[in-house]
Design a protein around this motif. Structure first.
Motif: not given
Length: 262
Positions: A58-60, A69-70, A73-75
């Protein structure tokens, strides 16, 4: 016992559903249907909010949608579950880069490069963040150190019509390399391309803007010092492995330059 078995079956079912959702989203990513992919990753993380693969994927996806920014946060959530996960390290470095936090991004690209030096993605990440920092500062940190003008030390006789440039050239030819020059040349032989990274980090540590770039969450100076320390240890290791080739023409060098094994 039946309750325990039922709980195990439920966990396995959740993991299976997460994998199916992520696989479907990955296929959407391949055809650039990013919002459909994001929807699938969201569903997977609703089943398990700390699933590392779903977080990294999801980060990718967030990065490709321009939501750095999101993505960051996931990473970071993935790294809190596994601080050495190489994909999570890469995603954090990429997210920081797109957020314009180049110094911190550089540290995480270096961290990934130390862990997996065979991956070209981290090498390219180091290069692009270095260029971004240099462009931001307005001067190239990696520029060569200027050489001071050399005086021949030979008084010019009256009537001597030899051009000054020729005298300076002769003086440069006669000048012996300094200890620092020999050490720098030796480091380049031992570290190869990593020597450029070491010199860059050493110059970065001296830059006045670095203090302002340090934050409470990421101390860039400490990370840079850690990277330099790692490269120094690697250089010393290769020096011990190749003592006979560490310094060129060692018989002609001054005694204070020679390592102890000569």
């Amino acid at each position: 016992m039946p309750r325990k078995k039922q709980k195990v079956d439920t966990l396995e079912e959740i993991e299976t559903n997460i994998k199916l959702l992520c696989d479907q989203s990955n296929n959407h990513m391949k055809v650039r249907e990013y919002y459909k992919a994001l929807n699938g990753y969201n569903q997977a993380l609703e089943l398990n909010s700390t699933d590392i693969n779903a977080l990294i994927s999801r980060s990718k996806c967030y990065l490709l949608l321009g939501e750095a920014s999101k993505a960051l946060q996931d990473a970071e959530t993935a790294l809190s579950e596994d601080k050495n996960n190489i994909r999570a390290i890469y995603q954090k470095a990429e997210s920081l880069y797109y957020l314009g936090q180049f110094e911190q991004s550089l540290m995480f690209f270096h961290r990934g490069l130390r862990a997996r030096p065979e991956l070209a993605s981290f090498r390219l990440g180091v290069q692009k963040t270095q260029e971004a920092i240099e462009n931001t500062i307005g001067t190239k940190i990696r520029s060569t150190i200027p050489v001071a003008p050399i005086k021949s030390g030979i008084p010019k006789k009256s009537g001597d019509n030899t051009p000054k440039s020729q005298n300076l050239s002769s003086a440069r030819v006669r000048q012996k390399p300094t200890k620092a020059d020999l050490e720098r040349r030796n480091a380049r032989k031992l570290l190869g391309e990593l020597c450029v990274d070491k010199e860059y980090l050493e110059k970065l540590l001296l830059h006045p803007d670095l203090v302002r770039a340090d934050t409470n969450t990421e101390n860039i100076s400490a990370l840079a010092k850690e990277a330099v320390c790692f490269l120094n240890k690697r250089q010393e290791f290769w020096r011990q492995q190749r003592p006979c080739t560490a310094l060129p023409n060692h018989k002609n060098l001054p005694n204070d330059v020679l390592p102890k094994w000569f």
